[in-house]
Design a protein around this motif. Structure first.
Motif, mmCIF file in Angstrom:
data_model
loop_
_atom_site.group_PDB
_atom_site.id
_atom_site.type_symbol
_atom_site.label_atom_id
_atom_site.label_comp_id
_atom_site.label_asym_id
_atom_site.label_seq_id
_atom_site.Cartn_x
_atom_site.Cartn_y
_atom_site.Cartn_z
ATOM 1 N N ARG A 26 -8.226 1.394 8.890
ATOM 2 C CA ARG A 26 -7.949 0.285 9.799
ATOM 3 C C ARG A 26 -6.705 -0.486 9.366
ATOM 4 N N GLN A 27 -6.546 -0.646 8.047
ATOM 5 C CA GLN A 27 -5.388 -1.375 7.542
ATOM 6 C C GLN A 27 -4.094 -0.643 7.891
ATOM 7 N N LEU A 28 -4.130 0.684 7.814
ATOM 8 C CA LEU A 28 -2.956 1.475 8.190
ATOM 9 C C LEU A 28 -2.642 1.299 9.674
ATOM 10 N N THR A 63 1.341 5.115 0.572
ATOM 11 C CA THR A 63 0.652 6.098 1.425
ATOM 12 C C THR A 63 1.323 7.459 1.348
ATOM 13 N N ASP A 88 -7.748 8.724 4.924
ATOM 14 C CA ASP A 88 -7.952 7.413 5.529
ATOM 15 C C ASP A 88 -7.718 7.437 7.037
ATOM 16 N N MET A 110 0.845 -1.195 0.000
ATOM 17 C CA MET A 110 0.000 0.000 0.000
ATOM 18 C C MET A 110 0.882 1.248 0.000
ATOM 19 N N LYS A 128 -3.392 -1.254 11.536
ATOM 20 C CA LYS A 128 -2.864 -2.600 11.753
ATOM 21 C C LYS A 128 -1.383 -2.666 11.408
ATOM 22 N N ARG A 129 -1.013 -2.020 10.301
ATOM 23 C CA ARG A 129 0.408 -1.991 9.915
ATOM 24 C C ARG A 129 1.235 -1.225 10.937
ATOM 25 N N GLU A 143 -12.883 3.240 7.336
ATOM 26 C CA GLU A 143 -12.693 1.795 7.394
ATOM 27 C C GLU A 143 -11.369 1.415 6.745
ATOM 28 N N SER A 144 -11.013 2.128 5.650
ATOM 29 C CA SER A 144 -9.743 1.861 4.969
ATOM 30 C C SER A 144 -8.542 2.194 5.848
ATOM 31 N N ASP A 185 -2.375 4.964 -2.645
ATOM 32 C CA ASP A 185 -3.659 4.297 -2.413
ATOM 33 C C ASP A 185 -4.364 4.888 -1.194
ATOM 34 N N SER A 186 -3.587 5.433 -0.280
ATOM 35 C CA SER A 186 -4.154 5.944 0.967
ATOM 36 C C SER A 186 -3.453 7.227 1.387
#
Length: 412
Positions: free
Chosen positions: A353-355, A3, A65, A1, A357-358, A350-351, A31-32
């Protein structure tokens, strides 16, 4: 991803910000996007028009995001430390690939070599800054003039590649230079990118037929009772109107008149002298001026205090340091150079959340979603600033005054 990082105040979020956001995503191919945003108070020494939660909501509706808070210890500072704190936060996430900011130049071809030259802040540069300030120049003016003079003097009579003085007269170029210097000092691998600033400048009035206006012009319009509908996306305007209807804004420095008068009238000169930016006897000047004001107002106090040496912005920041009890000892350069020390999450999609988590694995500092469960001196100042800000609402509720303790991050 991939960013991209964006540093902003969104005070309030308008069409120019949307243009910058979309251009940043396109230029970076990201992407973010992670936004580092000032909290209740801003770099020019003013309260934000509406709360950090409301402005976070605006940013998330725009497409950000993840929104992180720039601690007040850095948000209410000159460009050097404002930039350093924000860039240090982006670096500490461990997930940001690029940083995109707006400049009048629209290119980094001149700013990059200038930043490399100035990053070490040589003794020659420091001496030139002191010399110009001794002649009565404000620090921003002294820094820009000294930087240009030292840069141009380094060419030993050779033709200089660009006019540094002209470049640094533009506020976004100057702030961009400090972002680049911060990246170098941090040894960051984040790629700097810039897009041309579009539309009106900081102090330019509203332009007929244009959908882009400066945040300053929009705040002035709000103060005059006008509608900024032509200059803001619908979601941003709707949030602004909701906050206004609830008595939570728009705020300005006069909204803190009673708080400031109380603090100033109950502090001794020695107590004031210990506060950030209270230098060269300003505490005595403040205490002399107060009894001479026929009717206390922040604008009247600023008018009485201003001089060639002290810009309006510098004095506004000084009053915020007084309001928030920011001591010199806690804002020494050696302490600021350590960075914020934590990553405060204001909101996410919601997108985002992935950031997050990383970041659990990549972040250099603790990621804070619940301030009640984390302790840090800078965070204490943030919580106090948020409560002081809410205290200026028309009818502040417990949930306003202690929002940071009682409510989770904004979700969109």
């Amino acid at each position: 991803m991939n960013t991209v990082g964006i540093i902003a105040e969104y005070n309030p979020l308008h069409n120019g910000h949307v243009h910058h956001f979309e251009a940043s995503k396109k230029l970076s191919g990201a992407d973010s996007a992670i936004v580092v945003m000032s909290g209740p108070f801003t770099q020019r020494g003013e309260p934000a028009a509406v709360s950090k939660q409301a402005r976070t909501e605006m940013a998330l509706h725009m497409g950000a995001d993840l929104v992180l808070e720039l601690p007040v210890a850095y948000a209410v500072q000159p460009a050097e430390w404002f930039a350093f704190g924000a860039v240090a936060l982006l670096e500490a996430t461990g997930v940001v690939d690029s940083l995109c900011f707006g400049t009048e130049a629209g290119t980094l071809s001149a700013l990059l070599p200038l930043a490399g030259f100035l990053a070490d802040e040589s003794s020659v540069l420091q001496g030139e800054i002191r010399r110009r300030m001794a002649l009565g120049a404000s620090f921003p003016a002294a820094y820009s003039a000294a930087a240009a003079a030292v840069w141009e003097g380094s060419f030993m009579g050779d033709e200089r590649p660009f006019d540094a003085a002209e470049l640094l007269r533009q506020p976004n170029n100057s702030l961009g230079l400090h972002y680049l210097i911060a990246l170098r000092r941090l040894g960051s691998a984040i790629q700097p990118l810039t897009v041309p600033r579009t539309g009106a400048g900081f102090h330019e009035p509203l332009q007929s037929g244009s959908s882009i206006a400066s945040a300053t012009a929009i705040r002035r319009l709000l103060a005059e009772g006008g509608s900024p509908a032509a200059y803001m996306p619908e979601y941003s305007l709707s949030i602004l109107e909701r906050e206004h209807a609830a008595g939570r804004g728009p705020l300005n420095l006069e909204s803190f008149r009673i708080q400031l008068r109380h603090v100033l009238s109950t502090r001794t000169a020695s107590e004031l002298r210990a506060l950030q930016d209270m230098n060269e006897g300003l505490e005595h000047r403040l205490l002399r001026i107060l009894p001479s004001l026929p009717h206390f107002s922040v604008s009247g106090l600023l008018e009485a205090l201003k001089s060639k040496r002290y810009t309006h912005t510098r004095l506004q920041r000084l009053l915020l340091h007084v309001l928030l009890n920011h001591s010199k000892a806690e804002m020494m350069p050696a302490k600021l150079a350590q960075g914020p020390g934590y990553i405060r999450v204001l909101g996410f999609r919601e997108s985002g959340r992935q950031l997050l988590k990383r970041m659990k694995h990549s972040a250099a500092w603790p990621v804070v979603t619940s301030p009640a469960r984390f302790s840090h001196p800078n965070l204490e100042w943030d919580l106090q600033a948020a409560s002081a800000y809410a205290g200026a609402f028309a009818n502040p509720l417990r949930t306003d005054l202690y929002h940071d303790y009682l409510q989770p991050p904004v979700r969109v």
